[in-house]
Design a protein around this motif. Structure first.
Motif, PDB file in Angstrom:
ATOM      1  N   GLY A  23       0.785  -1.229   0.000  1.00  0.00           N
ATOM      2  CA  GLY A  23       0.000   0.000   0.000  1.00  0.00           C
ATOM      3  C   GLY A  23       0.812   1.272   0.000  1.00  0.00           C
ATOM      4  O   GLY A  23       0.305   2.334   0.326  1.00  0.00           O
ATOM      5  N   ARG A  24       2.071   1.191  -0.385  1.00  0.00           N
ATOM      6  CA  ARG A  24       2.971   2.344  -0.341  1.00  0.00           C
ATOM      7  C   ARG A  24       3.617   2.551  -1.713  1.00  0.00           C
ATOM      8  O   ARG A  24       3.940   1.599  -2.400  1.00  0.00           O
ATOM      9  CB  ARG A  24       4.044   2.085   0.706  1.00  0.00           C
ATOM     10  CG  ARG A  24       4.947   3.248   0.974  1.00  0.00           C
ATOM     11  CD  ARG A  24       5.832   2.939   2.164  1.00  0.00           C
ATOM     12  NE  ARG A  24       6.971   3.840   2.166  1.00  0.00           N
ATOM     13  CZ  ARG A  24       8.079   3.624   2.821  1.00  0.00           C
ATOM     14  NH1 ARG A  24       8.228   2.540   3.545  1.00  0.00           N
ATOM     15  NH2 ARG A  24       9.069   4.486   2.767  1.00  0.00           N
ATOM     16  N   CYS A  25       3.790   3.802  -2.087  1.00  0.00           N
ATOM     17  CA  CYS A  25       4.432   4.147  -3.355  1.00  0.00           C
ATOM     18  C   CYS A  25       5.815   3.492  -3.410  1.00  0.00           C
ATOM     19  O   CYS A  25       6.558   3.524  -2.436  1.00  0.00           O
ATOM     20  CB  CYS A  25       4.557   5.669  -3.492  1.00  0.00           C
ATOM     21  SG  CYS A  25       5.386   6.204  -4.998  1.00  0.00           S
ATOM     22  N   ARG A  41      12.633   5.389  -0.120  1.00  0.00           N
ATOM     23  CA  ARG A  41      11.408   5.030  -0.841  1.00  0.00           C
ATOM     24  C   ARG A  41      10.322   6.026  -0.456  1.00  0.00           C
ATOM     25  O   ARG A  41      10.200   6.396   0.706  1.00  0.00           O
ATOM     26  CB  ARG A  41      10.980   3.615  -0.458  1.00  0.00           C
ATOM     27  CG  ARG A  41       9.707   3.170  -1.120  1.00  0.00           C
ATOM     28  CD  ARG A  41       9.388   1.733  -0.756  1.00  0.00           C
ATOM     29  NE  ARG A  41       8.043   1.376  -1.169  1.00  0.00           N
ATOM     30  CZ  ARG A  41       7.428   0.276  -0.804  1.00  0.00           C
ATOM     31  NH1 ARG A  41       8.038  -0.597  -0.023  1.00  0.00           N
ATOM     32  NH2 ARG A  41       6.203   0.031  -1.210  1.00  0.00           N
ATOM     33  N   CYS A  42       9.543   6.435  -1.437  1.00  0.00           N
ATOM     34  CA  CYS A  42       8.467   7.396  -1.184  1.00  0.00           C
ATOM     35  C   CYS A  42       7.594   6.912  -0.021  1.00  0.00           C
ATOM     36  O   CYS A  42       7.251   5.738   0.060  1.00  0.00           O
ATOM     37  CB  CYS A  42       7.627   7.583  -2.446  1.00  0.00           C
ATOM     38  SG  CYS A  42       6.262   8.749  -2.240  1.00  0.00           S
ATOM     39  N   ALA A  87       3.580   0.236  -7.749  1.00  0.00           N
ATOM     40  CA  ALA A  87       2.631   1.202  -7.204  1.00  0.00           C
ATOM     41  C   ALA A  87       3.300   2.575  -7.214  1.00  0.00           C
ATOM     42  O   ALA A  87       4.439   2.714  -6.775  1.00  0.00           O
ATOM     43  CB  ALA A  87       2.248   0.814  -5.779  1.00  0.00           C
ATOM     44  N   TRP A  88       2.601   3.555  -7.749  1.00  0.00           N
ATOM     45  CA  TRP A  88       3.117   4.924  -7.827  1.00  0.00           C
ATOM     46  C   TRP A  88       2.090   5.876  -7.237  1.00  0.00           C
ATOM     47  O   TRP A  88       0.895   5.766  -7.525  1.00  0.00           O
ATOM     48  CB  TRP A  88       3.309   5.347  -9.279  1.00  0.00           C
ATOM     49  CG  TRP A  88       4.363   4.654 -10.055  1.00  0.00           C
ATOM     50  CD1 TRP A  88       4.236   3.478 -10.731  1.00  0.00           C
ATOM     51  CD2 TRP A  88       5.698   5.096 -10.288  1.00  0.00           C
ATOM     52  NE1 TRP A  88       5.409   3.170 -11.373  1.00  0.00           N
ATOM     53  CE2 TRP A  88       6.322   4.151 -11.112  1.00  0.00           C
ATOM     54  CE3 TRP A  88       6.415   6.214  -9.885  1.00  0.00           C
ATOM     55  CZ2 TRP A  88       7.633   4.279 -11.540  1.00  0.00           C
ATOM     56  CZ3 TRP A  88       7.728   6.345 -10.307  1.00  0.00           C
ATOM     57  CH2 TRP A  88       8.330   5.382 -11.124  1.00  0.00           C
ATOM     58  N   CYS A  92       4.860  11.184  -7.785  1.00  0.00           N
ATOM     59  CA  CYS A  92       6.062  10.497  -8.272  1.00  0.00           C
ATOM     60  C   CYS A  92       5.862  10.019  -9.709  1.00  0.00           C
ATOM     61  O   CYS A  92       6.775  10.113 -10.528  1.00  0.00           O
ATOM     62  CB  CYS A  92       6.411   9.318  -7.373  1.00  0.00           C
ATOM     63  SG  CYS A  92       7.067   9.790  -5.755  1.00  0.00           S
ATOM     64  N   HIS A  93       4.676   9.507 -10.013  1.00  0.00           N
ATOM     65  CA  HIS A  93       4.395   9.030 -11.372  1.00  0.00           C
ATOM     66  C   HIS A  93       4.552  10.150 -12.391  1.00  0.00           C
ATOM     67  O   HIS A  93       5.218   9.992 -13.412  1.00  0.00           O
ATOM     68  CB  HIS A  93       2.986   8.435 -11.434  1.00  0.00           C
ATOM     69  CG  HIS A  93       2.592   7.973 -12.790  1.00  0.00           C
ATOM     70  ND1 HIS A  93       1.931   8.786 -13.682  1.00  0.00           N
ATOM     71  CD2 HIS A  93       2.790   6.797 -13.424  1.00  0.00           C
ATOM     72  CE1 HIS A  93       1.729   8.127 -14.802  1.00  0.00           C
ATOM     73  NE2 HIS A  93       2.231   6.915 -14.677  1.00  0.00           N
ATOM     74  N   ASP A  94       3.946  11.281 -12.105  1.00  0.00           N
ATOM     75  CA  ASP A  94       4.009  12.411 -13.046  1.00  0.00           C
ATOM     76  C   ASP A  94       5.439  12.911 -13.224  1.00  0.00           C
ATOM     77  O   ASP A  94       5.865  13.217 -14.335  1.00  0.00           O
ATOM     78  CB  ASP A  94       3.103  13.550 -12.585  1.00  0.00           C
ATOM     79  CG  ASP A  94       1.624  13.184 -12.662  1.00  0.00           C
ATOM     80  OD1 ASP A  94       1.281  12.157 -13.287  1.00  0.00           O
ATOM     81  OD2 ASP A  94       0.811  13.929 -12.077  1.00  0.00           O
TER      82      ASP A  94
END
Length: 118
Positions: A23-25, A41-42, A87-88, A92-94
């Protein structure tokens, strides 16, 4: 991870990716940040609150783990196996997508402008 709101598309795949990430980025710096205060890690968790970038609830996405694969067309990205996804958080994804686009533009061969070649 209690406030999960699943996406509209392949629920099973999304749940598997988010569960594997606890459940974590899963960003470890592809976004351009070191995430040093979160152990590299995020720290954003699905259903958690993000204080920056507009605030609100964090909704993780399942997207290609390799930043270069973020540039794949949607039909190819959707065909990737679970092991190629991560998972992002949207932030972070953008940022990783923007970095991948910059890298692709920088490594693309220069195309001469044929209009002015004489």
């Amino acid at each position: 991870m209690s406030a999960r709101i699943p996406p509209l598309a392949d629920l099973g795949m999304w749940q598997a990716v988010i569960a594997a990430a606890a459940g974590r980025c899963q960003c470890r710096g592809a976004c351009g940040k070191s995430h040093a205060k979160d152990g590299g890690r995020c720290g954003r968790e699905h259903g958690g609150y993000q204080q920056h970038h507009g605030g609100g609830t964090v909704r993780l996405l399942a997207a290609p783990a390799d930043p270069a694969d973020l540039l794949l067309p949607p039909h190819r990205a959707a065909a990737l196996p679970k092991r190629a996804l991560a998972a992002w958080c949207p932030t972070c994804h953008d940022a990783a997508l923007a970095a991948a686009r910059r890298t692709a533009r920088a490594s693309a061969p220069a195309v001469p402008d044929a209009l002015f070649d004489l």
